[in-house]
Design a protein around this motif. Structure first.
Motif, mmCIF file in Angstrom:
data_model
loop_
_atom_site.group_PDB
_atom_site.id
_atom_site.type_symbol
_atom_site.label_atom_id
_atom_site.label_comp_id
_atom_site.label_asym_id
_atom_site.label_seq_id
_atom_site.Cartn_x
_atom_site.Cartn_y
_atom_site.Cartn_z
ATOM 1 N N ARG A 125 0.938 9.556 -5.527
ATOM 2 C CA ARG A 125 1.453 11.191 -5.104
ATOM 3 C C ARG A 125 2.310 11.720 -6.177
ATOM 4 O O ARG A 125 1.991 12.743 -6.315
ATOM 5 C CB ARG A 125 1.983 10.827 -3.715
ATOM 6 N N PRO A 175 0.816 -1.290 -0.041
ATOM 7 C CA PRO A 175 -0.121 0.011 -0.081
ATOM 8 C C PRO A 175 0.837 1.337 0.095
ATOM 9 O O PRO A 175 0.256 2.090 -0.582
ATOM 10 C CB PRO A 175 -0.847 -0.026 1.205
ATOM 11 N N GLN A 176 1.772 1.158 0.648
ATOM 12 C CA GLN A 176 2.909 2.283 0.658
ATOM 13 C C GLN A 176 3.467 2.650 -0.800
ATOM 14 O O GLN A 176 3.521 3.933 -1.196
ATOM 15 C CB GLN A 176 3.976 2.169 1.556
ATOM 16 N N ALA A 236 0.535 4.149 -2.785
ATOM 17 C CA ALA A 236 0.408 5.553 -2.419
ATOM 18 C C ALA A 236 1.393 6.574 -3.011
ATOM 19 O O ALA A 236 1.203 7.739 -3.373
ATOM 20 C CB ALA A 236 0.244 5.852 -0.803
ATOM 21 N N GLU A 237 2.676 6.003 -2.939
ATOM 22 C CA GLU A 237 3.933 6.716 -3.387
ATOM 23 C C GLU A 237 3.725 7.056 -5.030
ATOM 24 O O GLU A 237 3.869 8.185 -5.357
ATOM 25 C CB GLU A 237 5.187 6.193 -3.157
#
Length: 153
Positions: free
Chosen positions: A137, A129-130, A133-134
């Motif tokens: 972004r 998930p990180q 998200a990165e």
């Protein structure tokens, strides 16, 4: 089953056997189609489903022919008889025979494409998930767009 005359059963056999005939003609015209059909489950299933749709179309056509009751004015006019026969054959053709022919053509093509691409499932990279998200972004704009005001006041 419906009480039909001998000529009418011949028409039912023609309608029900049309996917078989088209499959045979496709196999004679393009022998490369037979290998994906016989070699893959998807190609074989598509042709089997097309055959079943053809038989269902024949049964629907027999039912439509049986529902046409003979009338004195119908016997007198060959044009009316042909028109009623054409209308009786329209439903099984549109509901069963046309989809069966599409399956005859699409099944081997899809089987060849899946065989060429290396299968249905490919390994996709597993992202945390990180990481997702990165990535999102970085795709968003740095500055919000200049939107017009609704109530300039």
């Amino acid at each position: 089953m419906v009480r039909l005359a001998g000529r009418q059963w011949g028409l039912v056999v023609l309608v029900a056997g049309s996917p078989f005939l088209i499959a045979f003609l496709l196999a004679v015209q393009a022998p490369g189609l037979v290998e994906p059909v016989l070699g893959t489950a998807l190609g074989g299933a598509s042709w089997m489903l097309a055959a079943l749709l053809g038989l269902l179309g024949g049964a629907v056509f027999a039912n439509c022919l049986g529902s046409l009751e003979p009338s004195p004015e119908l016997a007198a006019s060959p044009l009316r008889r042909a028109l009623r026969l054409g209308l009786a054959s329209l439903a099984p053709m549109l509901l069963c025979i046309v989809p069966a022919i599409c399956l005859l053509l699409a099944g081997p093509a899809l089987a060849v494409r899946l065989e060429r691409d290396g299968g249905v499932l490919r390994e996709l990279p597993v992202l945390s998930p990180q990481d997702i998200a990165e990535r999102l972004r970085h795709q968003l704009p740095r500055v919000p767009p200049n939107l017009p005001r609704v109530n300039p006041g």
